[in-house]
Write a protein that holds these residues in place. Structure first.
Motif, mmCIF file in Angstrom:
data_model
loop_
_atom_site.group_PDB
_atom_site.id
_atom_site.type_symbol
_atom_site.label_atom_id
_atom_site.label_comp_id
_atom_site.label_asym_id
_atom_site.label_seq_id
_atom_site.Cartn_x
_atom_site.Cartn_y
_atom_site.Cartn_z
ATOM 1 N N UNK A 40 0.784 -0.944 -0.523
ATOM 2 C CA UNK A 40 -0.503 0.063 -0.137
ATOM 3 C C UNK A 40 0.593 0.819 0.055
ATOM 4 N N UNK A 41 0.617 1.910 -0.604
ATOM 5 C CA UNK A 41 1.304 3.228 -0.752
ATOM 6 C C UNK A 41 1.301 4.359 0.316
ATOM 7 N N UNK A 42 2.339 4.990 0.991
ATOM 8 C CA UNK A 42 2.125 5.821 2.215
ATOM 9 C C UNK A 42 1.513 7.471 1.439
ATOM 10 N N UNK A 43 0.916 7.572 2.366
ATOM 11 C CA UNK A 43 0.241 9.133 1.447
ATOM 12 C C UNK A 43 -0.323 9.682 3.316
ATOM 13 N N UNK A 44 -0.173 10.909 2.953
ATOM 14 C CA UNK A 44 -1.060 11.965 3.233
ATOM 15 C C UNK A 44 -1.846 13.008 3.074
ATOM 16 N N UNK A 45 -2.825 13.478 3.686
ATOM 17 C CA UNK A 45 -3.568 14.511 3.350
ATOM 18 C C UNK A 45 -4.182 15.414 4.685
ATOM 19 N N UNK A 46 -5.502 15.953 4.506
ATOM 20 C CA UNK A 46 -5.500 16.219 5.394
ATOM 21 C C UNK A 46 -6.988 16.763 5.837
ATOM 22 N N UNK A 47 -7.698 18.001 5.984
ATOM 23 C CA UNK A 47 -8.436 18.403 7.018
ATOM 24 C C UNK A 47 -8.824 19.441 7.713
ATOM 25 N N UNK A 60 -7.121 26.447 11.526
ATOM 26 C CA UNK A 60 -5.989 25.233 12.212
ATOM 27 C C UNK A 60 -7.287 23.833 11.586
ATOM 28 N N UNK A 61 -5.743 23.027 11.391
ATOM 29 C CA UNK A 61 -6.139 22.128 11.082
ATOM 30 C C UNK A 61 -5.586 19.944 11.514
ATOM 31 N N UNK A 62 -6.717 19.028 10.988
ATOM 32 C CA UNK A 62 -6.163 18.097 10.950
ATOM 33 C C UNK A 62 -5.448 17.255 10.210
ATOM 34 N N UNK A 63 -4.159 16.560 10.105
ATOM 35 C CA UNK A 63 -3.189 16.214 9.291
ATOM 36 C C UNK A 63 -3.371 14.643 9.848
ATOM 37 N N UNK A 64 -3.028 14.186 8.383
ATOM 38 C CA UNK A 64 -2.917 12.494 8.665
ATOM 39 C C UNK A 64 -2.025 11.393 7.444
#
Length: 537
Positions: A40-47, A60-64
């Protein structure tokens, strides 16, 4: 009044604070089906929080970030100091799929997580619940406020009503899903998970707020009459490569929720969640008049993060041997028929796409250049002009900072290495770990002052080991000291460059900002004025 074109530059966040992680391990019992080799690919994004009128949700943000079976969640704020803002979940031997989504409801923030054999609903208290007394008691900018992750516990994540272990469709032949997406219906708090299998089947899972599960298998022959289903199956097997799903998302159109899948051959399929079947198939290349294009090499589907249900906008990236392009599209319902309206087509100059995200009026894209470096471009749908984001240049491990003859190498390099914004403390701690045996407390958890002391001792030992018992002059000692400090600085640079692998790009709604998630650090792009003299904060 003349409208100026904004430019953007990368802003390095504060990296001097310690990264204290809360770690939770989860074992759902669904690992028996994951014995096969899974990549599975290593990925990141947020909200980004929606309400920009309150001080505790503005900016204010959340990153995953997902890395095999580990999900990392980090909450950032540009206005409030947050404590307990980092949490990591380890789904034991269960790879996480790139379908994580974050949603706001009245009292909670909900994170939906799909894995190859389970789905999870992680619930955290909304910031409003932490700041209800602020209007009466007031706030102080230097005091830390609790993050929504500060009260998280493994007991809640292990609650049987918060997750579900599923089995694949009967026709998937023991295959595991390769793609996923998730969505939360705001009216009912019902979570929707969609998992796509290499054999083109879809598994739709609905999870109510109380944890009740309804699973539905979706097959591609939903539009085909039952007496022709056998012929459709044979044709689908012969044409399986073009019919395979390469990207998918969930979209609400006119109060109806649809799954949109993008096939390798450029076909968009619309699946009605309420009906549990495919209701429309659109040949994107034929619809846009690009039927003369050669075979699609890469295709990715995204939706605008800040568009509402009345102005849904999606973008399809397609790469061909002759180049690549972004289609900016708007699905509309005309009577009982679904069609797409092409708003624009953007033609980038780069070819090796890392990731892209869209807003209702702007597209952000991260690319890998021919020399292997990351470049970021943004474009407006209306102007069709690409603007390159000015990124901070990476340091060169072979180019040490210039040291004048009068400076003490120790003092000079410590001041340079610990300059605010240059290296995160955990990167410096990794470089230090090369010089010494591991201790009970990892070097990545040490304060800056303690790190400086331990680095000084480690480099001084390196100097003594290099010189041995020989008698040397002051000039020879300083020359050796400078060489040893350059070696340590080079280690810091190499670890730092390794941490800069870009994983995802995310636009920040309600602002002239974007952000790129790298392997360890999140960087924010600030809009600058026409002369680049100020930042919009």
């Amino acid at each position: 009044m003349t409208e100026f074109t904004l430019s953007y530059r990368e802003v390095i966040p504060d990296q001097t604070s310690l990264e204290n992680w809360k770690k939770i391990a989860l074992s759902t019992g669904g690992t028996q089906s994951t014995l096969q080799d899974i990549k599975v690919a290593e990925r990141a994004n947020g909200f980004c929080y929606e309400d920009s009128t309150k001080h505790h949700t503005r900016n204010r943000f959340i990153y995953w970030r997902i890395n095999y079976d580990i999900l990392e969640l980090v909450e950032h704020s540009l206005d409030v100091n947050l404590s307990g803002n980092r949490i990591g979940y380890k789904f034991k031997d269960t790879p996480i799929l790139d379908g994580v989504s974050i949603h706001e409801v009245a009292e909670n923030v909900i994170v939906l997580v799909p894995t190859v054999c389970s789905i999870h609903r992680l619930i955290f208290s909304h910031p409003d619940r932490f700041h209800r007394q602020d209007e009466l008691l007031g706030t102080h900018p230097d005091l830390a406020a609790p993050s929504i992750f500060s009260r998280a516990s493994g007991i809640e994540a292990r609650n049987p009503s918060s997750f579900h272990v599923f089995s694949g469709p009967s026709s998937a032949n023991d295959q595991l899903p390769s793609l996923a997406c998730s969505y939360l219906l705001p009216e009912t708090d019902e979570a929707i998970f969609v998992l796509a299998y290499p054999s083109t089947e879809l598994l739709l899972i609905k999870q109510s707020s109380s944890g009740q599960i309804v699973s539905t298998e979706l097959k591609g022959e939903s539009l085909v009459p039952r007496f022709l289903s056998g012929l459709a199956e044979k044709f689908r097997q012969r044409n399986s490569d073009g019919d395979s799903i390469v990207s998918l998302l969930i979209l609400v159109i006119d109060y109806e929720t649809y799954i949109i899948t993008l096939c390798r051959d450029g076909h968009l399929k619309f699946w009605s969640i309420s009906k549990g079947q495919c209701v429309a198939v659109i040949d994107l290349l034929a619809e846009t008049g690009d039927v003369t294009k050669d075979r699609v090499q890469t295709a990715i589907l995204r939706k605008a993060v800040d568009a509402n249900n009345s102005e849904n906008i999606i973008s399809v990236f397609m790469s061909f041997s002759t180049g690549c392009q972004f289609y900016i599209l708007q699905p509309v319902i005309n009577g009982q028929q679904i069609r797409i309206v092409r708003l624009n087509t953007l033609y980038p100059s780069e070819n090796d796409l890392i990731d892209f995200s869209i807003q209702k009026n702007r597209l952000w894209s991260a690319w890998r250049s021919e020399d292997g470096e990351c470049v970021v471009y943004t474009a407006s749908y209306k102007t069709n002009n690409w603007t390159r984001v000015i990124l901070e240049a990476l340091p060169d491990a072979n180019q040490a900072p210039a040291l004048d003859g009068e400076s003490d190498p120790r003092q000079f390099y410590l001041q340079h290495i610990f300059h605010p914004g240059r290296f995160p403390l955990h990167i410096i701690g990794k470089a230090l770990s090369i010089y010494k045996r591991p201790t009970i407390l990892p070097d990545s958890l040490l304060t800056a002052s303690v790190l400086k002391q331990r680095i000084s001792i480690a480099v001084e030992n390196e100097i003594q080991n290099t010189l041995g018992d020989s008698m040397v002059s002051d000039e020879e000692y300083l020359e050796c000291a400078e060489w040893c400090w350059q070696k340590f600085y080079s280690c810091c640079v190499q670890y730092y460059i390794a941490s800069q692998k870009p994983l995802g790009i995310m636009p920040l709604p309600l602002s002239f900002r974007g952000s790129i998630s790298k392997k360890i650090i999140v960087f924010i792009f600030e809009a600058t004025g026409p002369l680049g003299a100020y930042d919009i904060m």
